[in-house]
Design a protein around this motif. Structure first.
Motif, mmCIF file in Angstrom:
data_model
loop_
_atom_site.group_PDB
_atom_site.id
_atom_site.type_symbol
_atom_site.label_atom_id
_atom_site.label_comp_id
_atom_site.label_asym_id
_atom_site.label_seq_id
_atom_site.Cartn_x
_atom_site.Cartn_y
_atom_site.Cartn_z
ATOM 1 N N GLU A 169 -69.232 82.533 62.928
ATOM 2 C CA GLU A 169 -70.225 81.899 62.063
ATOM 3 C C GLU A 169 -69.683 81.412 60.725
ATOM 4 N N CYS A 170 -68.540 81.956 60.295
ATOM 5 C CA CYS A 170 -68.127 81.644 58.931
ATOM 6 C C CYS A 170 -66.622 81.793 58.738
ATOM 7 N N SER A 171 -66.140 81.252 57.613
ATOM 8 C CA SER A 171 -64.779 81.485 57.164
ATOM 9 C C SER A 171 -64.838 82.242 55.834
ATOM 10 N N PHE A 172 -63.828 83.048 55.574
ATOM 11 C CA PHE A 172 -63.856 83.971 54.449
ATOM 12 C C PHE A 172 -62.475 84.001 53.821
ATOM 13 N N LYS A 173 -62.428 83.898 52.492
ATOM 14 C CA LYS A 173 -61.155 83.958 51.776
ATOM 15 C C LYS A 173 -61.274 84.905 50.603
ATOM 16 N N LEU A 174 -60.246 85.737 50.433
ATOM 17 C CA LEU A 174 -60.143 86.597 49.265
ATOM 18 C C LEU A 174 -58.766 86.352 48.662
ATOM 19 N N GLU A 175 -58.731 85.990 47.382
ATOM 20 C CA GLU A 175 -57.468 85.557 46.768
ATOM 21 C C GLU A 175 -57.310 86.126 45.363
ATOM 22 N N TYR A 176 -56.107 86.630 45.081
ATOM 23 C CA TYR A 176 -55.753 87.090 43.746
ATOM 24 C C TYR A 176 -55.051 85.959 43.013
ATOM 25 N N ILE A 177 -55.555 85.616 41.832
ATOM 26 C CA ILE A 177 -54.994 84.536 41.041
ATOM 27 C C ILE A 177 -54.137 85.128 39.929
ATOM 28 N N PHE A 178 -52.836 84.833 39.932
ATOM 29 C CA PHE A 178 -51.883 85.409 38.975
ATOM 30 C C PHE A 178 -51.747 84.521 37.739
ATOM 31 N N GLU A 179 -52.777 84.353 36.992
ATOM 32 C CA GLU A 179 -52.675 83.526 35.798
ATOM 33 C C GLU A 179 -52.759 84.407 34.564
ATOM 34 N N ASP A 180 -52.835 83.777 33.368
ATOM 35 C CA ASP A 180 -52.863 84.556 32.126
ATOM 36 C C ASP A 180 -54.004 85.560 32.119
ATOM 37 N N ASN A 181 -55.114 85.172 32.723
ATOM 38 C CA ASN A 181 -56.243 86.089 32.882
ATOM 39 C C ASN A 181 -56.481 86.275 34.379
ATOM 40 N N PRO A 182 -55.761 87.206 35.021
ATOM 41 C CA PRO A 182 -55.852 87.343 36.482
ATOM 42 C C PRO A 182 -57.286 87.553 36.950
#
Length: 236
Positions: A169-182
């Motif tokens: 039924e769906c697609s799912f993404k979980l992502e860690y963003i490594f920027e100045d303010n993670p």
């Protein structure tokens, strides 16, 4: 919107249907320290070996304790650096106990083990008592396990900091963003517009939410890399 319940409810509802699409990692630099956790563990082991010949030598006992304390402190800071949170923690002047709370919050180590580690540390640091060799050996084993456990979780996390999954039924993404303010981003999109798409972002200022989302990301990475079943209880 309760961000924790939003992710938790989706996972509990869909976990038996989720299939991995792909995972992506990131090469992230280690801090430029002169000494690292395993260096302090080596120094502690040297002092511990010297105690074999003289179990009452307080100098070697105290040296060993100091090296083990530094090993724990250093490993925490290395891990935070890998998450690009080292500067955030320093800016907020978070002390040792708060760093341990963070490790506990993201599910890397059991609270009982942390309590034992901290109890031994506090006894040796704040009560002006010289521990006996058995306490030192227990403390060494705990710190050694602590360092190894965080090292393995660093590898898993950096190998799977972005995870794509799907169901019928769906697609799912979980992502860690490594920027100045993670931050961590949760995206959900249903096939054929069965429900509106959803996007949730959490950062370190939302401490509980950030810890939960990071815990889920690490759990999903372990399940994928180690090919193990997702344990519902760990998500609660």
């Amino acid at each position: 919107m309760d961000k924790i319940e939003t992710l938790k409810n989706f996972l509990l509802k869909s976990m038996d249907l989720l299939e991995y699409d792909s995972v992506c990692g990131k090469n992230y630099k280690s801090p430029n320290f002169d000494l690292y956790p395993n260096d302090y563990l080596k120094f502690a082991k040297i002092e511990l070996d010297r105690l074999t010949n003289n179990k009452n030598d307080k100098l070697h006992i105290l040296n060993c304790v100091s090296h083990l304390k530094r090993a724990v402190d250093c490993q925490l800071d290395v891990f935070l650096y890998q998450l690009n949170l080292y500067h955030v923690v320093k800016d907020n002047n978070l002390k040792f106990e708060k760093k341990l709370d963070f490790i506990k919050g993201i599910g890397i180590i059991e609270s009982s083990s942390l309590a034992r580690l901290n109890r031994l540390r506090n006894k040796m640091e704040h009560h002006y008592k010289c521990p006996d060799i058995l306490e030192i050996q227990v403390y060494y084993d705990l710190v050694n396990a602590f360092v190894s456990l965080i090292e393995s979780n660093i590898v898993i996390f950096l190998s799977s900091s972005k995870i794509y999954l799907y169901t019928d039924e769906c697609s799912f993404k979980l992502e860690y963003i490594f920027e100045d303010n993670p931050k961590i981003i949760f995206n959900l999109r249903y096939w054929e517009d069965l429900e509106p798409p959803l996007s949730v972002t959490v950062d370190f200022s939302e401490r509980k939410e950030f810890e939960y989302y990071l815990k889920v990301l690490i759990i999903l990475g372990k399940c994928f890399l180690l090919n193990i079943h997702l344990d519902k209880d760990k998500l609660l």
